[in-house]
Design a protein around this motif. Structure first.
Motif, PDB file in Angstrom:
ATOM      1  N   LEU A   1      19.404  11.068 107.590  1.00 60.85           N
ATOM      2  CA  LEU A   1      19.785   9.705 107.976  1.00 60.85           C
ATOM      3  C   LEU A   1      21.065   9.720 108.812  1.00 60.85           C
ATOM      4  O   LEU A   1      21.179   9.019 109.814  1.00 60.85           O
ATOM      5  N   ARG A   2      22.048  10.541 108.401  1.00 54.43           N
ATOM      6  CA  ARG A   2      23.306  10.657 109.151  1.00 54.43           C
ATOM      7  C   ARG A   2      23.086  11.244 110.540  1.00 54.43           C
ATOM      8  O   ARG A   2      23.761  10.853 111.492  1.00 54.43           O
TER       9      ARG A   2
ATOM     10  N   TRP B   1      21.843   8.453 112.687  1.00 55.22           N
ATOM     11  CA  TRP B   1      22.939   7.490 112.836  1.00 55.22           C
ATOM     12  C   TRP B   1      23.959   8.007 113.844  1.00 55.22           C
ATOM     13  O   TRP B   1      24.456   7.287 114.697  1.00 55.22           O
ATOM     14  N   THR B   2      24.292   9.301 113.764  1.00 55.76           N
ATOM     15  CA  THR B   2      25.244   9.898 114.694  1.00 55.76           C
ATOM     16  C   THR B   2      24.667   9.969 116.107  1.00 55.76           C
ATOM     17  O   THR B   2      25.380   9.740 117.082  1.00 55.76           O
TER      18      THR B   2
ATOM     19  N   THR C   1      22.688   7.932 117.494  1.00 58.28           N
ATOM     20  CA  THR C   1      22.707   6.601 118.104  1.00 58.28           C
ATOM     21  C   THR C   1      24.128   6.095 118.314  1.00 58.28           C
ATOM     22  O   THR C   1      24.327   4.922 118.627  1.00 58.28           O
TER      23      THR C   1
ATOM     24  N   LEU D   1      26.557   5.872 116.026  1.00 59.49           N
ATOM     25  CA  LEU D   1      26.920   5.095 114.835  1.00 59.49           C
ATOM     26  C   LEU D   1      26.589   3.611 115.001  1.00 59.49           C
ATOM     27  O   LEU D   1      27.223   2.752 114.392  1.00 59.49           O
TER      28      LEU D   1
ATOM     29  N   MET E   1      21.578   2.447 111.834  1.00 59.55           N
ATOM     30  CA  MET E   1      21.296   3.297 110.678  1.00 59.55           C
ATOM     31  C   MET E   1      19.790   3.241 110.393  1.00 59.55           C
ATOM     32  O   MET E   1      19.249   2.164 110.195  1.00 59.55           O
TER      33      MET E   1
ATOM     34  N   ASN F   1      16.325   3.523 108.230  1.00 58.63           N
ATOM     35  CA  ASN F   1      16.044   3.244 106.818  1.00 58.63           C
ATOM     36  C   ASN F   1      14.611   3.586 106.441  1.00 58.63           C
ATOM     37  O   ASN F   1      14.156   3.199 105.383  1.00 58.63           O
TER      38      ASN F   1
ATOM     39  N   CYS G   1      21.962   4.561 103.796  1.00 59.33           N
ATOM     40  CA  CYS G   1      21.600   3.313 104.487  1.00 59.33           C
ATOM     41  C   CYS G   1      21.797   2.105 103.577  1.00 59.33           C
ATOM     42  O   CYS G   1      22.120   1.020 104.051  1.00 59.33           O
TER      43      CYS G   1
ATOM     44  N   ASP H   1      24.605  -0.233 105.367  1.00 60.07           N
ATOM     45  CA  ASP H   1      24.014  -1.447 105.933  1.00 60.07           C
ATOM     46  C   ASP H   1      23.439  -2.409 104.901  1.00 60.07           C
ATOM     47  O   ASP H   1      23.103  -3.534 105.237  1.00 60.07           O
TER      48      ASP H   1
ATOM     49  N   VAL I   1      14.262   4.818 113.005  1.00 61.86           N
ATOM     50  CA  VAL I   1      14.564   3.395 112.969  1.00 61.86           C
ATOM     51  C   VAL I   1      13.256   2.657 113.255  1.00 61.86           C
ATOM     52  O   VAL I   1      12.707   2.791 114.344  1.00 61.86           O
TER      53      VAL I   1
ATOM     54  N   LYS J   1      16.569   7.869 118.132  1.00 59.60           N
ATOM     55  CA  LYS J   1      16.450   7.079 116.914  1.00 59.60           C
ATOM     56  C   LYS J   1      15.567   7.737 115.872  1.00 59.60           C
ATOM     57  O   LYS J   1      15.093   7.081 114.954  1.00 59.60           O
TER      58      LYS J   1
END
Length: 182
Positions: free
Chosen positions: A52-53, A56-57, A59, A61, A64, A66, A100, A104, A131, A175
């Motif tokens: 997940l990180r 996220w990184t 994109t 940050l 996030m 899910n 997540c 979020d 995502v 993503k």
């Protein structure tokens, strides 16, 4: 309603399977094996948070993910209780403690798909984090072509058109991420 959601998920899964994306391997657990059956719930949570990180990184940050797609074998491994008679499965533990949910407030969705079994490197199972959303997918259509003569029916002109549906493609490959070796 549910059929539409399942259809959209199936189309997303086919597109995600074809994308080269960011492929990595999961870390080995304390038992020396990377598969979820031999890992503790904390090690599985670390693997889930790591994938997940990574999205996220990638994109910046901004978004996030899910949703995680796994094989049926992994899903059945996640459904067992953390401790005997505890009543809390590893899946519920992951949903409550995933990054997540903390960042979020979004619930983690872990969905089993048939193609994740044996899709990884050396025939291992694959885990995909991405995502969800139709804005990430682009439909490929041919231009509409007119065929046949114009018809007059019911005080209206009718013209027949045709087009070919070429498939779906992923618009934003950052993503999503893959992890093999499960």
């Amino acid at each position: 309603m549910l059929d539409g959601v399942v259809g959209v998920l199936a189309r997303q899964a086919r597109v995600l399977r074809r994308n080269a994306g960011a492929i990595g391997a999961v870390a080995a657990g304390a038992g020396g094996l990377p598969n979820f059956e031999s890992k503790t719930p904390e090690e599985i949570l670390a693997d889930v948070n790591e994938i997940l990180r990574s999205v996220w990184t990638a994109t910046g940050l901004a978004i996030m993910p899910n949703r995680i797609l796994v094989s049926q074998r992994i899903m059945s491994a996640l459904s067992i209780p953390i401790a005997p008679l505890s009543g809390v499965s590893i899946l519920k533990y992951l949903q409550d403690n995933a990054i997540c949910k903390i960042i979020d407030g979004k619930d983690l969705e872990i969905v089993p798909v048939k193609w994740a079994s044996g899709a990884g490197a050396a025939g291992t199972d694959r885990m995909v984090a991405y995502v969800p959303g139709l804005d990430n997918l682009a439909s490929i259509f041919s231009p509409m072509q007119q065929y046949g003569a114009m018809e007059v029916r019911d005080v209206a002109f009718h013209q027949h058109y045709r087009f070919a549906f070429g498939g779906l493609q992923l618009r934003y490959p950052e993503k999503m991420a893959y992890r093999d070796g499960l």
